[in-house]
Structure formats: structure tokens, C-alpha cells
Design an enzyme around this catalytic site. Structure first.
Site, PDB file in Angstrom:
ATOM      1  N   ARG A 111       0.870  -1.186   0.000  1.00 54.61           N
ATOM      2  CA  ARG A 111       0.000   0.000   0.000  1.00 54.61           C
ATOM      3  C   ARG A 111       0.899   1.226   0.000  1.00 54.61           C
ATOM      4  O   ARG A 111       1.695   1.422   0.927  1.00 54.61           O
ATOM      5  CB  ARG A 111      -0.915   0.009   1.216  1.00 54.61           C
ATOM      6  CG  ARG A 111      -1.649   1.330   1.384  1.00 54.61           C
ATOM      7  CD  ARG A 111      -2.782   1.279   2.382  1.00 54.61           C
ATOM      8  NE  ARG A 111      -3.932   0.592   1.830  1.00 54.61           N
ATOM      9  CZ  ARG A 111      -5.181   0.723   2.296  1.00 54.61           C
ATOM     10  NH1 ARG A 111      -5.432   1.522   3.312  1.00 54.61           N
ATOM     11  NH2 ARG A 111      -6.172   0.059   1.744  1.00 54.61           N
TER      12      ARG A 111
ATOM     13  N   HIS B 272      -7.205   0.709  -6.615  1.00 56.85           N
ATOM     14  CA  HIS B 272      -7.427  -0.139  -5.426  1.00 56.85           C
ATOM     15  C   HIS B 272      -8.071  -1.448  -5.903  1.00 56.85           C
ATOM     16  O   HIS B 272      -9.248  -1.712  -5.659  1.00 56.85           O
ATOM     17  CB  HIS B 272      -8.331   0.610  -4.448  1.00 56.85           C
ATOM     18  CG  HIS B 272      -8.342   0.050  -3.069  1.00 56.85           C
ATOM     19  ND1 HIS B 272      -7.599  -1.041  -2.687  1.00 56.85           N
ATOM     20  CD2 HIS B 272      -9.024   0.448  -1.937  1.00 56.85           C
ATOM     21  CE1 HIS B 272      -7.819  -1.296  -1.406  1.00 56.85           C
ATOM     22  NE2 HIS B 272      -8.669  -0.415  -0.929  1.00 56.85           N
TER      23      HIS B 272
ATOM     24  N   GLN C 175      -9.995  -3.942  -3.628  1.00 57.52           N
ATOM     25  CA  GLN C 175     -11.324  -3.429  -3.281  1.00 57.52           C
ATOM     26  C   GLN C 175     -12.316  -3.718  -4.407  1.00 57.52           C
ATOM     27  O   GLN C 175     -13.436  -4.169  -4.170  1.00 57.52           O
ATOM     28  CB  GLN C 175     -11.228  -1.916  -3.035  1.00 57.52           C
ATOM     29  CG  GLN C 175     -12.535  -1.291  -2.583  1.00 57.52           C
ATOM     30  CD  GLN C 175     -12.896  -1.700  -1.173  1.00 57.52           C
ATOM     31  OE1 GLN C 175     -12.101  -1.546  -0.260  1.00 57.52           O
ATOM     32  NE2 GLN C 175     -14.094  -2.226  -0.978  1.00 57.52           N
TER      33      GLN C 175
ATOM     34  N   ASP D  25     -17.249   6.992  -2.105  1.00 58.21           N
ATOM     35  CA  ASP D  25     -16.002   6.835  -1.351  1.00 58.21           C
ATOM     36  C   ASP D  25     -15.767   8.171  -0.642  1.00 58.21           C
ATOM     37  O   ASP D  25     -16.465   9.160  -0.911  1.00 58.21           O
ATOM     38  CB  ASP D  25     -14.862   6.501  -2.345  1.00 58.21           C
ATOM     39  CG  ASP D  25     -13.516   6.264  -1.666  1.00 58.21           C
ATOM     40  OD1 ASP D  25     -13.477   6.114  -0.419  1.00 58.21           O
ATOM     41  OD2 ASP D  25     -12.480   6.247  -2.384  1.00 58.21           O
TER      42      ASP D  25
ATOM     43  N   CYS E 134     -16.465   1.651   0.098  1.00 53.94           N
ATOM     44  CA  CYS E 134     -15.297   0.831   0.454  1.00 53.94           C
ATOM     45  C   CYS E 134     -14.939   0.949   1.933  1.00 53.94           C
ATOM     46  O   CYS E 134     -14.258   0.082   2.472  1.00 53.94           O
ATOM     47  CB  CYS E 134     -14.103   1.224  -0.416  1.00 53.94           C
ATOM     48  SG  CYS E 134     -13.696   2.973  -0.325  1.00 53.94           S
TER      49      CYS E 134
ATOM     50  N   ARG F   6     -13.493  -8.662   1.865  1.00 56.95           N
ATOM     51  CA  ARG F   6     -12.079  -8.401   1.580  1.00 56.95           C
ATOM     52  C   ARG F   6     -11.267  -9.653   1.896  1.00 56.95           C
ATOM     53  O   ARG F   6     -10.356 -10.029   1.155  1.00 56.95           O
ATOM     54  CB  ARG F   6     -11.558  -7.219   2.427  1.00 56.95           C
ATOM     55  CG  ARG F   6     -12.220  -5.870   2.150  1.00 56.95           C
ATOM     56  CD  ARG F   6     -11.938  -5.363   0.758  1.00 56.95           C
ATOM     57  NE  ARG F   6     -10.519  -5.197   0.500  1.00 56.95           N
ATOM     58  CZ  ARG F   6      -9.789  -4.134   0.872  1.00 56.95           C
ATOM     59  NH1 ARG F   6     -10.363  -3.124   1.487  1.00 56.95           N
ATOM     60  NH2 ARG F   6      -8.506  -4.051   0.577  1.00 56.95           N
TER      61      ARG F   6
HETATM   62  N1   CP Z   1     -11.357  -0.034   2.163  1.00 60.26           N
HETATM   63  C1   CP Z   1     -10.104  -0.084   2.611  1.00 60.26           C
HETATM   64  O1   CP Z   1      -9.140  -0.301   1.873  1.00 60.26           O
HETATM   65  O2   CP Z   1     -10.005   0.111   3.955  1.00 60.26           O
HETATM   66  P1   CP Z   1      -8.664   0.329   4.769  1.00 60.26           P
HETATM   67  O3   CP Z   1      -8.089   1.665   4.353  1.00 60.26           O
HETATM   68  O4   CP Z   1      -9.109   0.327   6.213  1.00 60.26           O
HETATM   69  O5   CP Z   1      -7.713  -0.776   4.481  1.00 60.26           O
HETATM   70  N1  NVA Z   2      -9.963   6.714  -1.766  1.00 58.74           N
HETATM   71  C1  NVA Z   2      -9.658   6.304  -0.412  1.00 58.74           C
HETATM   72  C2  NVA Z   2      -9.860   4.829  -0.237  1.00 58.74           C
HETATM   73  C3  NVA Z   2      -9.640   4.343   1.145  1.00 58.74           C
HETATM   74  C4  NVA Z   2      -9.823   2.863   1.275  1.00 58.74           C
HETATM   75  C5  NVA Z   2      -8.239   6.691  -0.079  1.00 58.74           C
HETATM   76  O1  NVA Z   2      -7.348   6.505  -0.919  1.00 58.74           O
HETATM   77  O2  NVA Z   2      -8.020   7.200   1.020  1.00 58.74           O
END
Ligand code: CP
Ligand code: NVA
Length: 314
Positions: free
Chosen positions: A101, A128, A131, A229, A269, A297
Site C-alpha cells: 500500500r 485499489h 477493493q 467513497d 469501500c 475483503r
Molecule cells: N477499504 C479499505 O481499503 O479500507 P482500509 O483503508 O481500512 O484498508
Molecule cells: N480513496 C480512499 C480509499 C480508502 C480505502 C483513499 O485513498 O483514502
């Protein structure tokens, strides 16, 4: 080496198989019966916060018989300037795979290029994909019954509201093409899908599958899924006030459900901010499947992990 850096790293048949495998894992009673990662150690390099992704990957790797090492960027030398390429080369000597990440999509691409182990994109500023696969699985398990999951998605209409240029929106754009769905995005003009994702969609032949409108009612009309989101993604905090003011007309409310299909689903998400991108009423409604998404997930990522591990063996 097979990686999962973007939705289209699996073709349509492979993606359909991942969804079916996720259903097997979910329905398998004893969740820990899998041995797909037996004897393996996978590293999780995270440069951003996470609840769902981190915990579901750590638990999923354990349930598949493997060992997960959580490596916060600042705990390893990457945070002190060791190159991405050297990090990839070194970690490949110990580990069987990486879950990453980070900010730049180019970082996950570079880890894949210089390492010798599978890399999974666990969110970048651009995409993502874990997701997205989970989201389509979650909708499909509602629609398919005992039938084919991927088949149940075909021709369905998704409406996405708010920041239509973020990672989850981009993933939905690619995912809609891959799973043969229609997507309409609605948000302020300056948050329309950007040139990079548009180029990728064109390259994949998905250019005709999406549209953008500044009118949220038009987007919601006859939709099967209303998706939103956060308005302020990780790394965008400095723009928070300005973004929130612009996005207010794109909050998901009961009014939007009034023009969507009667059985339309609400998806997010998470994390969600009630009173901003969605009302508490919608979050709490029987149309909302947000916690199924969160649970899935785990099952979907186990399917992705097992598929990559199998590809490496064969
Ligand atoms: N939806 C998602 O990726 O959640 P987190 O940021 O908690 O991993
Ligand atoms: N768009 C959001 C998704 C979080 C899971 C972010 O990148 O913060």
C-alpha cells in the site's frame, strides 16, 4: 511472474475464477483449511493507514497456512531512502510475495519489475484493485444465487458519486470494463476521470463503457449500485476544506435511491464519513451492504493470494 497491480492483470476468465474461488473460501466452513501458502512468508509494506486491508491480508495469509510480516515503510530502510529496486531485490531473497500500500502506482510496478516474487497492489493513489474485486464479488453474491458470479454482473449499472478521479473510482472504471458492466460517474467537473485512466481504458478497449455527468440524479437513474467513497483520500488532506464544499451536491441520499432501481444496493469501500459523502440514513438502510463488503475483503484476497501462489508453482 504473475502480479496483481491492476484489475486487468487477470483476464475476464481468470477474474471470474477468482470470484468463484472467493465463494468457495467464504462457504468453506472451516476458513483455515486452505494450504495454498503453506510454508510461505509474505511481506506487507504499508506507507498509509489501513484497517480492513491490513487485517484481512494478515488473517487471510494465516488462514492459507502462511506467515505475514507487517513492514511499515518507516520501520524498514525504504523510509530512509533505500531504493524501491533494492528493496525488491532483497525481500525476494526471503519472502514468497509482497502486498503493498503506497502512493505512486510506479512504486508497485517497480517492486514487481525488480523483485522475483508476486506483488499485490493493496491501494495506490491510482488504483485499489483488491477493493474492486471484493466489491463485484459482494454484489454478485446477492445477484447470482447459486449461479455464475461473473455472469450476474453483466449489463448491470453502477453509479459512482463524489471524487470521480480517485483510486476507487479508477478501479471501478477498469473493473466495469473487465466485468462487462456500465458505469456512470457524477461529481464536480474538476473531479472527472483523469487522462491517465482514460488512456488506460482506451488501451483496454473499455472506452465506451463509462460516462460522466455533473447531475447526480441523472447518474442514479435506474442504477443497480449507488457507490461512493471518501471525498478526501489519504494524502489529499490539505485540500479537505475546498473538496468538501464542492462535493456537497454529490452526497448519497435517500433522494438518489428514489430514482434508482427498487432493489439498488448502496456500497462504500469504507471508512465512511456520515453526513459527508453519504447520509447516516443510507448507511443504516437495508440497501446498504457495506459490512459484507468489508468481510469479503478477506475471502476475495485469499482467492487472489491462492491464485498468484498457484500461478507461481505451475
Ligand atoms: N477499504 C479499505 O481499503 O479500507 P482500509 O483503508 O481500512 O484498508
Ligand atoms: N480513496 C480512499 C480509499 C480508502 C480505502 C483513499 O485513498 O483514502
Amino acid at each position: 511472474m504473475k502480479h496483481f497491480l491492476r484489475e486487468t492483470d487477470f483476464n475476464a476468465d481468470e477474474a471470474a475464477a477468482v470470484l468463484e474461488l472467493a465463494r468457495d473460501f467464504k462457504g468453506g466452513g472451516n476458513r483455515s483449511s486452505g494450504a495454498a501458502l503453506s510454508g510461505q512468508s509474505w511481506g506487507l509494506i504499508f506507507s498509509k493507514s489501513s484497517t480492513r486491508t491490513r487485517v484481512s491480508f494478515e488473517v487471510g495469509i494465516y488462514e492459507l497456512g502462511g506467515n505475514a510480516l507487517f513492514l511499515s515503510r518507516n520501520d524498514i530502510q525504504l523510509g530512509r531512502g533505500e531504493t524501491v529496486a533494492d528493496t525488491a531485490r532483497v525481500l525476494s531473497r526471503y519472502l514468497h510475495g509482497l502486498v503493498v500500500r503506497t502512493f505512486d502506482q510506479s512504486d508497485v510496478e517497480e517492486l514487481a519489475e525488480y523483485g522475483e516474487i508476486p506483488v499485490i497492489n493493496a491501494l495506490t493513489d491510482f488504483l485499489h484493485p483488491c477493493q474492486l474485486y471484493t466489491d463485484v464479488f459482494t454484489a454478485a453474491e446477492r445477484w447470482a444465487g447459486a449461479g455464475d458470479l461473473a455472469e450476474s454482473l453483466k449489463g448491470r449499472k453502477v453509479a459512482f458519486f463524489g471524487d470521480c478521479a480517485n483510486n476507487v473510482a479508477n478501479s471501478w472504471l477498469l473493473g466495469a470494463g473487465l466485468f462487462d458492466m456500465e458505469i456512470i460517474l457524477s461529481g464536480p467537473e474538476e473531479f472527472a476521470p483523469g487522462p491517465e485512466i482514460q488512456g488506460l481504458l482506451k488501451e483496454k478497449g473499455f472506452g465506451g463503457r463509462y460516462s460522466f455527468t455533473t447531475d447526480p440524479i441523472e447518474a442514479a437513474r435506474d442504477a443497480d449500485i449507488l457507490y461512493t467513497d471518501v471525498w478526501v483520500s489519504m494524502g489529499m488532506e490539505e485540500e479537505a476544506r475546498e473538496r468538501i464544499e464542492q462535493m456537497i451536491p454529490y452526497a448519497v441520499t435517500s433522494e438518489l435511491f428514489g430514482v434508482a432501481r427498487d432493489d439498488a444496493l448502496f456500497m462504500h469501500c469504507l471508512p465512511a464519513y456520515a453526513g459527508k459523502e453519504v447520509t447516516q440514513e443510507v448507511l443504516d438502510s437495508d440497501r446498504s451492504i457495506i459490512f459484507d463488503q468489508a468481510e469479503n475483503r478477506l475471502h476475495t484476497q485469499k482467492a487472489i493470494l491462492a491464485t498468484l501462489a498457484e500461478a507461481r508453482r505451475s
